[in-house]
Scaffold this active site. Structure first.
Site, PDB file in Angstrom:
ATOM      1  N   ASP A   1     112.985 124.706   5.051  1.00 11.51           N
ATOM      2  CA  ASP A   1     112.700 126.285   5.299  1.00 11.51           C
ATOM      3  C   ASP A   1     111.676 126.770   4.142  1.00 11.51           C
ATOM      4  O   ASP A   1     111.383 126.144   3.408  1.00 11.51           O
ATOM      5  CB  ASP A   1     113.960 126.717   5.085  1.00 11.51           C
ATOM      6  CG  ASP A   1     114.087 128.492   5.205  1.00 11.51           C
ATOM      7  OD1 ASP A   1     113.277 128.936   5.873  1.00 11.51           O
ATOM      8  OD2 ASP A   1     114.667 129.160   4.192  1.00 11.51           O
TER       9      ASP A   1
ATOM     10  N   THR B   1     111.481 130.598   3.025  1.00 11.98           N
ATOM     11  CA  THR B   1     111.821 131.727   2.063  1.00 11.98           C
ATOM     12  C   THR B   1     113.172 131.167   1.547  1.00 11.98           C
ATOM     13  O   THR B   1     114.036 130.933   1.944  1.00 11.98           O
ATOM     14  CB  THR B   1     112.094 132.832   2.762  1.00 11.98           C
ATOM     15  OG1 THR B   1     110.748 133.263   3.486  1.00 11.98           O
ATOM     16  CG2 THR B   1     112.432 134.026   1.778  1.00 11.98           C
TER      17      THR B   1
END
Length: 668
Positions: A348, A350
């Site tokens: 991922d 953020t």
């Protein structure tokens, strides 16, 4: 794994108490602090006892001392000694027999009976001694682990000081409610998880994050139950109490970790299915071929399959315990085994690769009469009372440059556009490109957007004064950690993000990794499944909230910085309880060390048992020495697995006698 999900076994690590005759189940050892049963002092103590007794037995056997003693002591005395010493084990064997089950203690008891029939009373007594010694080792280790659970649980305070009706009240921890305010004074332990709403303190959070250095906390910071406020005081708004706290979940999940057995443990299950019949066959063949009852007894005595049953879980528990002390929560052995085979890692963005909060990277004046500091000062003044994340980034940049902000007038937040204020009689606005009211973008703006940056325009009286560029910054330790993953043999690294292509490329390109943008949670799951269908073992690393579905779908899901996030710990198979990317390649190294240790344990046990059976069948191993020899594999497995306790983290985590958290852990 070929993309297939491992099923959750329901049996215990040792099969069952009756199945191996170990005396205790390995589930008893899967305590919140398994390190206690593997201390080097304990290993040396039991090893020394076994070595001394074996040497004395061998010497006595060679000198004929045992035969001389047998002539002077009447058989009722020997029989009474054997019955009194071995009764606890004989009782277990009888109960197992009534349930139509055969254990390794059953074989040893038959061997003991054969020694008695042959008149080898000293050998019979020594067999009982070593049976009891092995039994004691098992019980001692399990009881040590159970005591460690009690000690660890006791680290969390049982009472809390709560603000109620304008005064502080001391109440049992189970009476504290979420949303209440708890007060922690200097030198006290935090009884709950919560958010600091008042005060400042230096807090040691080693129990939760594994970080040995204390941290400074103040309003807005999160604190966790069982952390220790060394200096200062805190007022905390409660977010979780008791078993729902991060500390409570860690205890529960580590205690349950052994339920998720490593697939390699099935080797022990298969071994137990054919090992006991083989032993009986060898013993029968020995008696028919040689007619020597003592040789037959030695075969039955030396055949202890307990060591094979503990070869995998002992190593796994050692790694899980050592890792938990460092802030690495591993939910079970099967995830260590799968992680050791990882070929693809998807990430991922953020909150995982990046810090999850934007910072101002560029301040570009568009008016020749203004400098960058003045443009930033005007923007920060306009954003002074805005709650937008970009406003916080602007104020943070001004604070770092020590700019003095004015007091804005007529503050107005314009949804989807920005903010507008009056300053010294002039209108100042800060926001996105919609503030430009149809005017073309400055040339520099296109260049900044191409870098994946978010733009804020500063406008005074309708005239653009400057451009601020903001970007979610990469965690500083990510490049080194990703390079280490490549060195460890991970074939493919890929960024999966819901952001646009420009932002994804701006993050991924400098790291040299592939990327996919504009992904919804279901799209990330599809990517994981795609790699699994192609035969890859997929590791997903995310923040454990938006990425929870993909974390659960991956062969191994790793949640970054999961302290205080129930969803992260529930969805992931491994949780890193602090935001430290160096732990990612470290957990992969731990997995591979653990599996190498397991293979050594299994190989050593196979060779040792086969050699013991062969020597006993050929008459080279008297029953008394055979009884001592059957404790050898246990000692070897414990010694080999104890090496896992010293991997990486134990040297990095400072142990201080003044730290009540670390002082409660057993010393190696």
């Amino acid at each position: 794994m070929n993309g297939k999900r491992a099923t959750r076994p329901t049996s215990t690590a040792c099969g069952s108490q009756d199945a191996c005759g170990c005396g205790v189940t390995l589930a008893d050892r899967a305590a919140a602090n398994p390190l206690a049963g593997f201390s080097r002092t304990l290993l040396w103590a039991f090893g020394l006892i076994i070595a001394v007794v074996v040497l004395l037995v061998v010497a006595a056997e060679q000198l004929g001392v045992l035969d001389i003693v047998a002539q002077f002591v009447p058989w009722p005395v020997w029989f009474a000694a054997v019955l009194a010493g071995g009764w606890p084990i004989f009782r277990k064997v009888l109960r197992a027999t009534l349930r139509r089950k055969i254990t390794s203690h059953t074989l040893m008891t038959i061997g003991l009976a054969a020694a008695i029939v042959a008149g080898a009373w000293p050998a019979a007594v020594l067999i009982v001694f070593f049976m009891r010694l092995a039994d004691y080792i098992e019980h001692f280790t399990a009881e040590h682990a159970r005591q460690a659970v009690r000690d660890l649980t006791a680290l969390a305070p049982e009472t809390a000081r709560v603000e109620r009706e304008g005064r502080e009240v001391q109440v049992p921890i189970e009476q504290v409610q979420v949303g209440e305010t708890v007060v922690v004074r200097p030198g006290e332990k935090t009884p709950v998880d919560g958010e600091v709403i008042g005060g400042h303190a230096t807090v040691n959070q080693a129990t939760i994050t594994g970080e040995s250095m204390p941290v400074e906390v103040g309003p807005g910071a999160r604190v966790f139950a069982a952390s220790f406020a060394q200096l200062g005081h805190l007022r905390i708004r409660v977010t979780a109490v008791g078993k729902d706290t991060t500390f409570g979940r860690v205890i529960q999940l580590v205690a349950e970790a052994e339920q998720h057995r490593a697939p390699i443990q099935r080797v022990a299950d298969k071994f137990a299915a054919w090992y006991l019949p083989v032993v009986v066959t060898v013993a029968t063949g020995t008696f028919l071929a040689s007619g020597k009852l003592l040789a037959t007894a030695a075969v039955l005595v030396v055949a202890c399959s307990c060591s094979f049953a503990i070869a995998t879980p002992v190593a796994v528990i050692a790694s899980i315990g050592a890792s938990a002390r460092r802030g690495l929560l591993i939910k079970g052995g099967r995830y260590l085994e799968v992680l050791a085979k990882a070929t693809v890692v998807v990430l991922d963005k953020t909150g995982t690769l990046t810090l999850g909060r934007p910072v101002i990277t560029d301040v570009i004046p568009l008016d020749a009469d203004l400098g960058a500091d003045e443009v930033l000062r005007l923007a920060a003044t306009a954003e002074r009372y805005s709650e937008h994340p970009l406003a916080e980034a602007v104020r943070g940049a001004a604070a770092r440059r020590e700019l003095q902000l004015a007091e804005p007038q007529d503050f107005e937040a314009i949804p989807g556009i920005g903010v507008r204020v009056r300053l010294d009689g002039e209108s100042v606005a800060v926001g996105g490109r919609r503030l430009l009211a149809g005017e073309g973008l400055p040339p520099i703006a296109a260049e900044l957007e191409a870098q994946g940056k978010t733009l804020l325009f500063v406008i005074r009286n309708g005239q653009p004064l400057g451009v601020l560029a903001a970007m979610d910054t990469l965690r500083p330790d990510v490049p080194e950690a990703l390079a280490e993953l490549r060195r460890l043999g991970v074939k493919h690294l890929e960024l999966l993000t819901g952001d646009n292509e420009r932002t994804a490329a701006a993050i991924a390109a400098p790291l040299g990794i592939h990327w996919r943008a504009n992904l919804l949670p279901e799209d990330k799951i599809a990517v994981v499944k795609e790699y699994q269908r192609r035969g890859h073992v997929v590791v997903m690393i995310g923040d454990g909230v938006n990425d929870a579905p993909a974390l659960a779908q991956a062969d191994v899901g790793i949640a970054m910085g999961a302290a205080g996030s129930p969803l992260a710990i529930e969805a992931a198979h491994i949780a890193l309880l602090r935001d430290d990317w160096k732990l990612v390649p470290e957990v992969l190294r731990i997995a591979r060390r653990t599996m190498n240790t397991v293979k050594i344990n299994i190989g050593f046990t196979v060779v040792y048992n086969l050699a013991g059976l062969a020597l006993a069948a050929l008459g080279f191993l008297p029953p008394a020495i055979a009884a001592a020899a059957q404790a050898g594999p246990d000692f070897g497995i414990l010694a080999n697995s104890a090496r896992l306790l010293r991997q990486g983290g134990s040297r990095q985590t400072a142990r201080s006698s003044k730290d009540p958290v670390l002082a409660a852990l057993p010393k190696e």
